[in-house]
Design a protein around this motif. Structure first.
Motif, PDB file in Angstrom:
ATOM      1  N   GLY A 182     -22.918 -22.911  -7.097  1.00 28.23           N
ATOM      2  CA  GLY A 182     -23.809 -21.919  -7.688  1.00 28.23           C
ATOM      3  C   GLY A 182     -23.530 -21.512  -9.118  1.00 28.23           C
ATOM      4  O   GLY A 182     -24.253 -20.676  -9.668  1.00 28.23           O
ATOM      5  N   LEU A 183     -22.493 -22.065  -9.757  1.00 28.00           N
ATOM      6  CA  LEU A 183     -22.196 -21.672 -11.129  1.00 28.00           C
ATOM      7  C   LEU A 183     -23.112 -22.381 -12.123  1.00 28.00           C
ATOM      8  O   LEU A 183     -23.494 -23.539 -11.924  1.00 28.00           O
ATOM      9  CB  LEU A 183     -20.744 -21.998 -11.473  1.00 28.00           C
ATOM     10  CG  LEU A 183     -19.661 -21.252 -10.692  1.00 28.00           C
ATOM     11  CD1 LEU A 183     -18.276 -21.673 -11.176  1.00 28.00           C
ATOM     12  CD2 LEU A 183     -19.829 -19.737 -10.838  1.00 28.00           C
ATOM     13  N   ASP A 184     -23.452 -21.664 -13.189  1.00 27.74           N
ATOM     14  CA  ASP A 184     -24.215 -22.276 -14.284  1.00 27.74           C
ATOM     15  C   ASP A 184     -23.279 -23.219 -15.043  1.00 27.74           C
ATOM     16  O   ASP A 184     -22.126 -22.876 -15.338  1.00 27.74           O
ATOM     17  CB  ASP A 184     -24.730 -21.192 -15.222  1.00 27.74           C
ATOM     18  CG  ASP A 184     -25.399 -21.768 -16.447  1.00 27.74           C
ATOM     19  OD1 ASP A 184     -26.526 -22.270 -16.338  1.00 27.74           O
ATOM     20  OD2 ASP A 184     -24.753 -21.735 -17.529  1.00 27.74           O
ATOM     21  N   ALA A 185     -23.778 -24.412 -15.383  1.00 27.12           N
ATOM     22  CA  ALA A 185     -22.934 -25.441 -16.000  1.00 27.12           C
ATOM     23  C   ALA A 185     -22.344 -24.979 -17.331  1.00 27.12           C
ATOM     24  O   ALA A 185     -21.140 -25.152 -17.585  1.00 27.12           O
ATOM     25  CB  ALA A 185     -23.735 -26.724 -16.194  1.00 27.12           C
ATOM     26  N   LYS A 186     -23.150 -24.380 -18.188  1.00 25.25           N
ATOM     27  CA  LYS A 186     -22.653 -23.953 -19.495  1.00 25.25           C
ATOM     28  C   LYS A 186     -21.675 -22.789 -19.366  1.00 25.25           C
ATOM     29  O   LYS A 186     -20.678 -22.711 -20.109  1.00 25.25           O
ATOM     30  CB  LYS A 186     -23.821 -23.574 -20.413  1.00 25.25           C
ATOM     31  CG  LYS A 186     -24.642 -24.763 -20.897  1.00 25.25           C
ATOM     32  CD  LYS A 186     -25.641 -24.341 -21.960  1.00 25.25           C
ATOM     33  CE  LYS A 186     -26.383 -25.562 -22.528  1.00 25.25           C
ATOM     34  NZ  LYS A 186     -27.357 -25.171 -23.586  1.00 25.25           N
ATOM     35  N   THR A 187     -21.943 -21.899 -18.434  1.00 24.29           N
ATOM     36  CA  THR A 187     -21.033 -20.776 -18.227  1.00 24.29           C
ATOM     37  C   THR A 187     -19.679 -21.271 -17.722  1.00 24.29           C
ATOM     38  O   THR A 187     -18.627 -20.809 -18.173  1.00 24.29           O
ATOM     39  CB  THR A 187     -21.630 -19.781 -17.217  1.00 24.29           C
ATOM     40  OG1 THR A 187     -22.894 -19.320 -17.694  1.00 24.29           O
ATOM     41  CG2 THR A 187     -20.702 -18.590 -17.012  1.00 24.29           C
ATOM     42  N   LEU A 188     -19.702 -22.209 -16.788  1.00 25.84           N
ATOM     43  CA  LEU A 188     -18.461 -22.767 -16.259  1.00 25.84           C
ATOM     44  C   LEU A 188     -17.690 -23.482 -17.363  1.00 25.84           C
ATOM     45  O   LEU A 188     -16.465 -23.333 -17.489  1.00 25.84           O
ATOM     46  CB  LEU A 188     -18.765 -23.730 -15.116  1.00 25.84           C
ATOM     47  CG  LEU A 188     -17.569 -24.475 -14.509  1.00 25.84           C
ATOM     48  CD1 LEU A 188     -16.488 -23.504 -14.032  1.00 25.84           C
ATOM     49  CD2 LEU A 188     -18.034 -25.380 -13.365  1.00 25.84           C
ATOM     50  N   ALA A 189     -18.398 -24.272 -18.186  1.00 27.59           N
ATOM     51  CA  ALA A 189     -17.736 -24.979 -19.281  1.00 27.59           C
ATOM     52  C   ALA A 189     -17.123 -23.992 -20.278  1.00 27.59           C
ATOM     53  O   ALA A 189     -16.009 -24.208 -20.774  1.00 27.59           O
ATOM     54  CB  ALA A 189     -18.728 -25.895 -19.983  1.00 27.59           C
ATOM     55  N   SER A 190     -17.832 -22.903 -20.558  1.00 35.10           N
ATOM     56  CA  SER A 190     -17.305 -21.890 -21.470  1.00 35.10           C
ATOM     57  C   SER A 190     -16.025 -21.267 -20.924  1.00 35.10           C
ATOM     58  O   SER A 190     -15.071 -21.016 -21.671  1.00 35.10           O
ATOM     59  CB  SER A 190     -18.348 -20.793 -21.715  1.00 35.10           C
ATOM     60  OG  SER A 190     -19.487 -21.308 -22.365  1.00 35.10           O
ATOM     61  N   LEU A 191     -16.012 -21.012 -19.616  1.00 39.53           N
ATOM     62  CA  LEU A 191     -14.811 -20.466 -18.987  1.00 39.53           C
ATOM     63  C   LEU A 191     -13.632 -21.432 -19.119  1.00 39.53           C
ATOM     64  O   LEU A 191     -12.534 -21.049 -19.536  1.00 39.53           O
ATOM     65  CB  LEU A 191     -15.075 -20.192 -17.504  1.00 39.53           C
ATOM     66  CG  LEU A 191     -13.833 -19.923 -16.643  1.00 39.53           C
ATOM     67  CD1 LEU A 191     -13.165 -18.629 -17.057  1.00 39.53           C
ATOM     68  CD2 LEU A 191     -14.177 -19.931 -15.170  1.00 39.53           C
ATOM     69  N   ILE A 192     -13.880 -22.676 -18.767  1.00 37.09           N
ATOM     70  CA  ILE A 192     -12.808 -23.688 -18.831  1.00 37.09           C
ATOM     71  C   ILE A 192     -12.278 -23.824 -20.251  1.00 37.09           C
ATOM     72  O   ILE A 192     -11.055 -23.905 -20.466  1.00 37.09           O
ATOM     73  CB  ILE A 192     -13.337 -25.043 -18.324  1.00 37.09           C
ATOM     74  CG1 ILE A 192     -13.618 -24.978 -16.820  1.00 37.09           C
ATOM     75  CG2 ILE A 192     -12.342 -26.168 -18.629  1.00 37.09           C
ATOM     76  CD1 ILE A 192     -14.317 -26.192 -16.260  1.00 37.09           C
ATOM     77  N   ASN A 193     -13.170 -23.781 -21.229  1.00 36.13           N
ATOM     78  CA  ASN A 193     -12.774 -24.043 -22.615  1.00 36.13           C
ATOM     79  C   ASN A 193     -12.106 -22.861 -23.302  1.00 36.13           C
ATOM     80  O   ASN A 193     -11.668 -22.984 -24.456  1.00 36.13           O
ATOM     81  CB  ASN A 193     -13.979 -24.522 -23.420  1.00 36.13           C
ATOM     82  CG  ASN A 193     -14.418 -25.911 -23.003  1.00 36.13           C
ATOM     83  OD1 ASN A 193     -13.611 -26.725 -22.567  1.00 36.13           O
ATOM     84  ND2 ASN A 193     -15.713 -26.183 -23.121  1.00 36.13           N
ATOM     85  N   CYS A 194     -12.025 -21.731 -22.631  1.00 38.28           N
ATOM     86  CA  CYS A 194     -11.215 -20.626 -23.159  1.00 38.28           C
ATOM     87  C   CYS A 194     -10.089 -20.288 -22.185  1.00 38.28           C
ATOM     88  O   CYS A 194      -9.468 -19.225 -22.269  1.00 38.28           O
ATOM     89  CB  CYS A 194     -12.069 -19.387 -23.454  1.00 38.28           C
ATOM     90  SG  CYS A 194     -12.769 -18.573 -22.000  1.00 38.28           S
ATOM     91  N   SER A 195      -9.842 -21.218 -21.265  1.00 37.21           N
ATOM     92  CA  SER A 195      -8.799 -21.030 -20.272  1.00 37.21           C
ATOM     93  C   SER A 195      -7.871 -22.236 -20.248  1.00 37.21           C
ATOM     94  O   SER A 195      -7.975 -23.142 -21.084  1.00 37.21           O
ATOM     95  CB  SER A 195      -9.423 -20.802 -18.885  1.00 37.21           C
ATOM     96  OG  SER A 195     -10.316 -19.706 -18.911  1.00 37.21           O
ATOM     97  N   THR A 196      -6.986 -22.266 -19.284  1.00 37.44           N
ATOM     98  CA  THR A 196      -5.948 -23.303 -19.256  1.00 37.44           C
ATOM     99  C   THR A 196      -6.459 -24.684 -18.871  1.00 37.44           C
ATOM    100  O   THR A 196      -5.730 -25.666 -19.001  1.00 37.44           O
ATOM    101  CB  THR A 196      -4.841 -22.894 -18.265  1.00 37.44           C
ATOM    102  OG1 THR A 196      -5.432 -22.596 -16.988  1.00 37.44           O
ATOM    103  CG2 THR A 196      -4.087 -21.666 -18.764  1.00 37.44           C
TER     104      THR A 196
END
Length: 346
Positions: free
Chosen positions: A244-258
């Motif tokens: 259920g996650l939005d693709a761009k939102t998930l990518a944004s999370l990953i790219n400011c995380s570990t």
């Protein structure tokens, strides 16, 4: 590991007989009516990477120099000459009739070839043509091949009194075109100073990894990590989106995380996440999935030489090979493994 591997190499065929060692390296110079010296360059392999590399080299060598090119694809060599002529000032370009013409007519020879078998065949032709050992030449192989083949070829060239270095690249077609490639150089300290200025004409960074063969090892280690990061990114994005996650939102999370990595930030495998990435262009362009499958195979072979365990290698190799064989994925960028996760489940 390198010294142990050299001791295990098969004996060099008798046709490759040693000569007296050369004390200095001096480029062959050809003189016309003027006192301006001319250096001669050879380039073999005008594929997606080799073509822009050769173009950048020509643009940065003196106009008084000459360049001899060779590729089995005659349209590529013809196009290169036509483009060179259209560019005006620059080194003159000649299409070689044979590989032996390249090795005979060049001070420095650069090869950029797809597979180990191609590298082996090309250098066998060079040697069969009778390399003039009175004036040492420099051979630079930028292909990504296995360590054993690179060491064998290098030994065969050096025993004839010439220099050979392995200098595989990172940066892809974009880097080759923009001359921003990173070269991983395997060369003796004595040869680094000869090879580095040449490589810098085609790239931005030259990292001396160590003795001959280590450039290949560095490239394969890097691409092994890239293959794993790409696959992990595809799997993480896949299950996150399916939950259920939005693709761009998930990518944004990953790219400011570990979890941030090059495949998540620059070459995200999900269409529409990164504008301009291969996934957003139908997985066209980029680094082919077949090439990644090849590099994984080479990395596994290199690890076996050193008895280094690669736990993730086998399942990853099977997945990339499966994507390469699938009609909807073959011939595409290696990020197409994300799509393969979808179609393979059906």
């Amino acid at each position: 590991m390198m010294s142990a591997l050299r001791r295990s190499l098969p004996r060099i065929p008798s046709v490759w007989k040693p000569v007296r060692s050369q004390q200095t390296w001096t480029p062959i110079r050809h003189f016309s009516g003027s006192p301006i010296p001319r250096a001669s360059w050879g380039f073999v392999g005008l594929g997606q990477m080799g073509y822009p590399m050769a173009r950048n080299l020509r643009a940065k060598i003196p106009a008084t120099d000459s360049m001899t090119i060779y590729d089995i694809n005659e349209s590529a060599t013809s196009q290169f000459v036509e483009e060179a002529n259209g560019a005006g000032a620059g080194a003159s370009v000649t299409i070689a009739k044979s590989l032996q013409d390249v090795s005979r007519d060049s001070d420095t020879v650069i090869t950029m070839l797809p597979q180990p078998k191609h590298v082996q065949a090309v250098y066998e032709e060079f040697i069969a043509g009778g390399l003039d050992n009175t004036t040492p030449r420099l051979f630079i192989d930028c292909s990504t091949i296995d360590v054993k083949t690179s060491l064998e070829v290098g030994s065969a060239i050096r025993v004839l009194g010439h220099d050979f270095v392995d200098a595989p690249v990172s940066g892809g077609v974009v880097g080759a075109t923009a001359a921003t490639l990173t070269f991983m150089l395997g060369a003796s300290n004595a040869v680094v100073g000869k090879a580095q200025p040449i490589l810098e004409k085609m790239g931005k960074r030259v990292i001396h990894m160590g003795e001959p063969g280590t450039g290949i090892v560095g490239k394969l280690a890097n691409n092994y990590l890239l293959a794993m990061n790409n696959l992990a990114t595809a799997e993480a994005m896949n299950f996150g989106i399916k939950l259920g996650l939005d693709a761009k939102t998930l990518a944004s999370l990953i790219n400011c995380s570990t979890g941030k990595c090059w495949p998540s930030e620059v070459n995200n495998p999900v269409p529409g996440v990164i504008e301009g990435a291969p996934s957003s262009r139908g997985y066209q362009g980029g680094f082919g999935v077949s090439l990644m499958a090849k590099d994984l195979k080479l990395a596994i072979a290199a690890a076996e030489l050193a008895d280094a365990k690669l736990v993730l290698a086998e399942p990853a190799q099977k997945l990339y090979e499966g994507a390469e064989a699938h009609d909807d994925c073959k011939g595409r960028d290696f990020s197409v493994v994300y799509k393969y996760l979808q179609v393979a489940d059906k």
